[in-house]
Design an enzyme around this catalytic site. Sequence first.
Site, PDB file in Angstrom:
ATOM      1  N   MET B  30      -5.342 -15.257  -3.133  1.00 11.61           N
ATOM      2  CA  MET B  30      -4.191 -15.520  -2.398  1.00 11.61           C
ATOM      3  C   MET B  30      -3.742 -14.462  -1.433  1.00 11.61           C
ATOM      4  O   MET B  30      -2.500 -14.378  -0.912  1.00 11.61           O
ATOM      5  CB  MET B  30      -3.005 -15.983  -3.228  1.00 11.61           C
ATOM      6  N   GLY B  36      -7.777  -4.805  -8.082  1.00 10.82           N
ATOM      7  CA  GLY B  36      -8.311  -6.087  -8.651  1.00 10.82           C
ATOM      8  C   GLY B  36      -9.217  -6.647  -7.946  1.00 10.82           C
ATOM      9  O   GLY B  36     -10.509  -7.086  -8.141  1.00 10.82           O
ATOM     10  N   HIS B  37      -8.696  -7.208  -7.031  1.00  6.78           N
ATOM     11  CA  HIS B  37      -9.449  -7.889  -5.796  1.00  6.78           C
ATOM     12  C   HIS B  37     -10.716  -7.240  -5.332  1.00  6.78           C
ATOM     13  O   HIS B  37     -11.841  -7.791  -5.119  1.00  6.78           O
ATOM     14  CB  HIS B  37      -8.727  -8.576  -4.525  1.00  6.78           C
ATOM     15  N   GLY B 148     -10.927 -12.677 -11.523  1.00  6.25           N
ATOM     16  CA  GLY B 148     -10.282 -11.471 -12.454  1.00  6.25           C
ATOM     17  C   GLY B 148      -9.810 -11.963 -14.065  1.00  6.25           C
ATOM     18  O   GLY B 148      -9.474 -13.327 -13.988  1.00  6.25           O
ATOM     19  N   VAL B 177      -8.069  -4.796 -13.722  1.00 10.20           N
ATOM     20  CA  VAL B 177      -8.047  -3.435 -13.367  1.00 10.20           C
ATOM     21  C   VAL B 177      -6.429  -2.938 -13.337  1.00 10.20           C
ATOM     22  O   VAL B 177      -5.590  -3.798 -13.132  1.00 10.20           O
ATOM     23  CB  VAL B 177      -8.321  -3.383 -11.746  1.00 10.20           C
ATOM     24  N   SER B 186      -1.492  -6.467  -9.810  1.00  9.37           N
ATOM     25  CA  SER B 186      -0.994  -7.883  -9.542  1.00  9.37           C
ATOM     26  C   SER B 186      -0.317  -7.848  -8.163  1.00  9.37           C
ATOM     27  O   SER B 186       0.543  -6.799  -7.935  1.00  9.37           O
ATOM     28  CB  SER B 186      -0.017  -8.541 -10.602  1.00  9.37           C
TER      29      SER B 186
END
Lengths: 284, 284
Positions: B30, B36-37, B148, B177, B186
């Site tokens: 999104m 993380g991404h 994830g 992560v 996040s």
Amino acid sequence: MQIIRSVQQMQQRCLTARQAGKRIAFVPTMGWLHEGHLSLLREGRRRGDLLVLSIFVNPTQFGQNEDFDSYPRDLERDAALARDVGVDLIFAPEAADMYPRGYQTFVDVEGAMTSVLCGASRPGHFRGVTTVVTKLFTIVQPHVALFGQKDFQQLAVIRRMTADLNLPVEIVGMPIVREPDGLAMSSRNVYLTDEQRRQALVLYRALCEARRLVAGGRTDSAGIVESLRAMIEAEPETRIDYVEICHQATLERQRTVDADSVLLLAVFVGKTRLIDNGYLLPTD
Amino acid sequence: MQIIRSVQQMQQRCLTARQAGKRIAFVPTMGWLHEGHLSLLREGRRRGDLLVLSIFVNPTQFGQNEDFDSYPRDLERDAALARDVGVDLIFAPEAADMYPRGYQTFVDVEGAMTSVLCGASRPGHFRGVTTVVTKLFTIVQPHVALFGQKDFQQLAVIRRMTADLNLPVEIVGMPIVREPDGLAMSSRNVYLTDEQRRQALVLYRALCEARRLVAGGRTDSAGIVESLRAMIEAEPETRIDYVEICHQATLERQRTVDADSVLLLAVFVGKTRLIDNGYLLPTD
């Protein structure tokens, strides 16, 4: 021609064919092939390099008290007919391979399109259809898929689903194939006794009568439907499920007949539920 | 790197790439990318010839009173980060192209897997997720897709859906992560005030405490959860959504901790809902 039972093997075969640049034409059926199916296969043969026929009596689209168990099955007979029209691959999976233990995913077209007509009489039917067709499309990876217009509502629902889920498949609807006397071809016609077979003709006669009334200037759906209901009820073994005049794309009921009007019929003859349909104005 | 807005253009581009023998790796997001991404994208870069990132704040997975409107968006910032990790194509569709007028089709994983945990707090959330992921898969046609493990339940649901619908996509889950102090990365962390950011650490501290208790011989889920709840509630701005110990595959609640046990947490810190999770026994 090859018959493949395994979901995984079928998918691998089709992914490889696609990768090799083959155009895949696909006709999904529940078997017990008749001229209607064969017309789809012949058109598929013209449109694809690899012609795939699936034969799967899909349990999730049958209701509790419907004819899943008695639905006619004869793979040998179907394979001979398929070979004659040039089918390359028959996909005939087992239910336990399509819906293994723990299966939980369903595809639903929501709203009126699946809750009216056959959706009203057969709750869950279209959820079963859209789920299995999505699965068949992801397994067979077709460029083009052919469906009969006899299942008019099914075709509209599948078009909606295919567009909504961005499935890269061209959906082709093919005309109803009829017996010489007008009865729409159906695998379920095999259930009829001779007397029921005669009475079943009333579906086609009702369609002709509706067209005659419209050609004569009638446009009031309610009045037309009333005449047709009386005609159908005059046959002693019939029981009407629905007789409706609807818009061809939305399937919404129409008060007044126009170029988008389709007459849709579902009638039990004895215990056999038959469907038929047709546009009320000339379409060409 | 190219940014594509049109659903049709994206699908055509990906079908052509597949046909040309390219292996497509896909990371659906999104946006508002964080480490993380980026870890997913780096792994995708290793696994595919064509690396596709989608950025789409999907309206159908947000509830009425959730943060759809305020969800952080900055395509320019995301594009710069994506370019740095070697993304080939960004797919950033408009909602009106993904869900055009008349859209009616939804994909549902039924049963406990989607009705517990986040499914209980966010009715319809997973239906939105499975629908958009099915659509993204049919548009992007990936060989492999990376998700994830922070969204542990989402990953389990997507694995189930992918298997059930026979989607020919390998699903890869990648480790959470964390920030140096342990907070799980996040996009929603941006909502936190400094004080809330400090209190949000209690999710990670709860996970560490659970592992410490289990390492010390405790296996009673109820007792462990009770300790963790007290620890979380000690932070003044927190409000617990759920704290549960579940089986990693079925997501069913477990009375006794074993090698399949995952601690799953959802906690509001102020108005921001944060999730975290982890296995309770060493996994390697």
